[in-house]
Design an enzyme around this catalytic site. Structure first.
Site, PDB file in Angstrom:
ATOM      1  N   ASP A  38       0.820  -1.028  -0.036  1.00 51.97           N
ATOM      2  CA  ASP A  38      -0.109  -0.092  -0.063  1.00 51.97           C
ATOM      3  C   ASP A  38       1.038   1.275  -0.003  1.00 51.97           C
ATOM      4  O   ASP A  38       0.411   2.364   0.309  1.00 51.97           O
ATOM      5  CB  ASP A  38      -0.905  -0.084   1.287  1.00 51.97           C
ATOM      6  N   GLU A  91      -0.162  -8.907  -1.201  1.00 52.92           N
ATOM      7  CA  GLU A  91      -0.811  -8.451   0.073  1.00 52.92           C
ATOM      8  C   GLU A  91      -2.142  -7.687  -0.206  1.00 52.92           C
ATOM      9  O   GLU A  91      -2.086  -6.421   0.038  1.00 52.92           O
ATOM     10  CB  GLU A  91       0.066  -7.789   0.800  1.00 52.92           C
ATOM     11  N   GLU A 145      -2.271   5.242   3.368  1.00 52.33           N
ATOM     12  CA  GLU A 145      -2.018   3.734   2.798  1.00 52.33           C
ATOM     13  C   GLU A 145      -3.636   2.923   2.582  1.00 52.33           C
ATOM     14  O   GLU A 145      -3.804   2.153   1.595  1.00 52.33           O
ATOM     15  CB  GLU A 145      -1.292   2.737   3.800  1.00 52.33           C
ATOM     16  N   HIS A 156       6.704   5.006  12.515  1.00 55.24           N
ATOM     17  CA  HIS A 156       7.049   5.907  11.336  1.00 55.24           C
ATOM     18  C   HIS A 156       5.713   6.446  10.715  1.00 55.24           C
ATOM     19  O   HIS A 156       5.427   7.001   9.674  1.00 55.24           O
ATOM     20  CB  HIS A 156       7.695   5.085  10.321  1.00 55.24           C
ATOM     21  N   ARG A 188       3.019   8.173   9.276  1.00 56.77           N
ATOM     22  CA  ARG A 188       2.650   9.772   8.689  1.00 56.77           C
ATOM     23  C   ARG A 188       1.261  10.229   9.288  1.00 56.77           C
ATOM     24  O   ARG A 188       1.195  11.473   9.880  1.00 56.77           O
ATOM     25  CB  ARG A 188       2.124   9.882   7.304  1.00 56.77           C
ATOM     26  N   HIS A 205      13.452   5.149  12.444  1.00 58.82           N
ATOM     27  CA  HIS A 205      13.315   5.360  11.018  1.00 58.82           C
ATOM     28  C   HIS A 205      14.079   6.672  10.414  1.00 58.82           C
ATOM     29  O   HIS A 205      14.058   7.578  11.356  1.00 58.82           O
ATOM     30  CB  HIS A 205      11.688   5.294  10.842  1.00 58.82           C
TER      31      HIS A 205
END
Ligand code: UD1
Ligand code: UDP
Length: 401
Positions: free
Chosen positions: A95, A117, A131, A213, A215, A245
């Protein structure tokens, strides 16, 4: 059959590595790898771990990149490659911006798409962001949907995806994990060297491994997560290990809030085998990562998911992962309970592993071969016909009323 695998971030590379290895050893397949370089250092580390030498590298990463710019660079680069080397299938994973932009580029060139996936959903377009939108967009244009679980298949069916275009395969990330975990825990000089390298880990105290990590947590969410990590690290008998990250929106707040705290070891992102080793050494894992939610249960490590939603409901229902959100007090309370209550800990460390059996890549490659090459318009018209039974009952009901 010509198959082009496109990926660009650390998790895509880890999850595509077993597929690429399988394609490489399959007679009748000409396999090429295009990395977008959406991640640079973290991608290159995975490529070197798995011995993948890309045929094409679009080198799209920019510091603190914006999503539209990134999308545009991936689409333009992949489009040029598709024009030059017309594959029968493009494989994309998950994604990320890379997977959706590459999927759209393939769709616009009428090249068939396999989505590895497929079918993960939270139902909330804002979480994880972006995502959840990315994976739904890819599902619209994909021809073969490789769902890791029955739940993912059900989500695709609920959206009207043709049943015979979906295959439940397990997650290819589990293929990678099982092989890597076996390698990093095998007694011998490699293990001894790794133990020496991580000799700073104190075996007398409990180890809490942290990654983060997302967003949608930038800003206030990350502040609360850092406060929780700081509070845990203050407790006696706890050491926190946090591979940070490389996203500057993560590094800024994490180093500012946690840097220099005595109980917190901030380190650079680990190479995948080292990270798997670190998971085996951890007592508890705190994360917002998708992949880590799938991996920790296999290694019998309780995992607290620092997000408001999860598309990995299988782990939560199996009791091996818990969704704790980003509230400081809730994270600390859940972690302390697991560190102090042996029964609660045992109940989560059962080893239930809902995401696969280590053979997902073999199933995917066998399915691709069964599709054969050939012109795409034929395959698309079959898919359209398959949609009709799903649509017709609704229309018929409307008409008869
Ligand atoms: C990306 C994916 C996310 C995935 C995550 C895995 C999108 C929109 N996001 O998020 O779905 O879960 O990867 O980690 O596709 N950077 C480096 N070196 C690296 C990697 C990143 O310097 O090796 C820095 C760069 O400044 C880059 C920034 O991190 O611009 C953000 O990278 P990006 O891939 O856009 O977003 P992630 O947050 O990593
Ligand atoms: N990982 C790694 N090194 C680290 C942290 C994570 O190799 O320092 C691996 C981890 O084992 C998992 C993947 O990276 O396979 C998860 O990547 P990430 O959390 O960046 O992305 P997500 O899975 O959330 O998309």
């Amino acid at each position: 059959m010509k198959i082009l695998s496109v990926f660009g971030t650390r998790p895509e590379a880890i999850k595509m590595a077993p597929v690429v290895a399988r394609l490489r050893e399959t007679p009748g397949v000409t396999s090429r790898v295009c990395v977008t370089g959406q991640h640079r250092q973290m991608l290159d580390s995975v490529l070197s771990t798995f011995g993948i030498v890309p045929d094409h590298d679009l080198a799209v990463m920019r510091p603190d990149q914006g999503l539209s710019d990134l999308f545009a660079r991936v689409m333009t680069g992949v489009d040029a490659l598709l024009a030059e080397w017309r594959p029968d299938y493009v494989l994309v994973q998950g994604d990320t911006a890379t997977s959706t932009a590459a999927g759209l580029a393939a769709f616009f060139r009428k090249v068939a798409i396999g989505h590895v996936e497929a079918g993960l959903r939270t139902g909330d377009i804002a979480s994880p962001w972006p995502e959840e939108a990315n994976r739904r967009l890819t599902a619209v244009v994909a021809d073969r949907h490789y769902a890791p679980t029955a739940r993912a298949r059900a989500a695709l069916l609920a959206e009207g995806t043709a049943p015979d275009s979906i295959l439940v395969t397990g997650n290819t990330g589990i293929d990678a994990l099982l092989r890597t975990a076996e390698a990093v825990t095998a007694p011998g000089p490699a293990l001894a060297a790794r133990e020496a390298r991580f000799g700073w880990l104190d075996p007398q105290v409990r180890t809490v491994l942290v990654t983060g990590h997302r967003r949608e947590s930038f800003g206030a969410g990350f502040g609360r997560i850092c406060d929780a990590v700081a509070a845990l690290a203050e407790r006696p008998g706890v050491q926190v290990v946090y591979p940070v990250h490389l996203n500057p929106n993560v590094r800024g707040p994490v180093f500012a809030r946690l840097g220099g705290l005595p109980g917190v070891r901030l380190i650079e992102p680990l190479d995948y085998p080292d990270f798997v080793y670190m998971m085996t050494r951890a007592d508890l894992i705190l994360t917002d990562s998708g992949g880590v939610q799938e991996e920790a249960p296999v290694l019998r490590k309780p995992v607290l998911v620092m997000r408001d939603t999860s598309e990995r409901a299988e782990a939560i229902e199996a009791g091996v992962a818990r969704l704790v959100g980003t509230d400081t007090a809730a994270i600390v309370a859940a972690a302390v309970r697991l560190l102090e209550d042996a029964a609660a800990y045992r109940a989560m460390a059962t080893g239930a592993s809902p995401f696969g059996d280590g053979h997902a890549s073999a199933r995917i490659v066998a399915d691709l071969l069964a599709q054969g090459g050939g012109p795409l318009p034929l395959r698309r018209s079959i898919k359209t016909r398959d949609f009709v039974p799903a649509i017709r009952p609704v229309a018929a009901a409307g008409l008869s009323a």
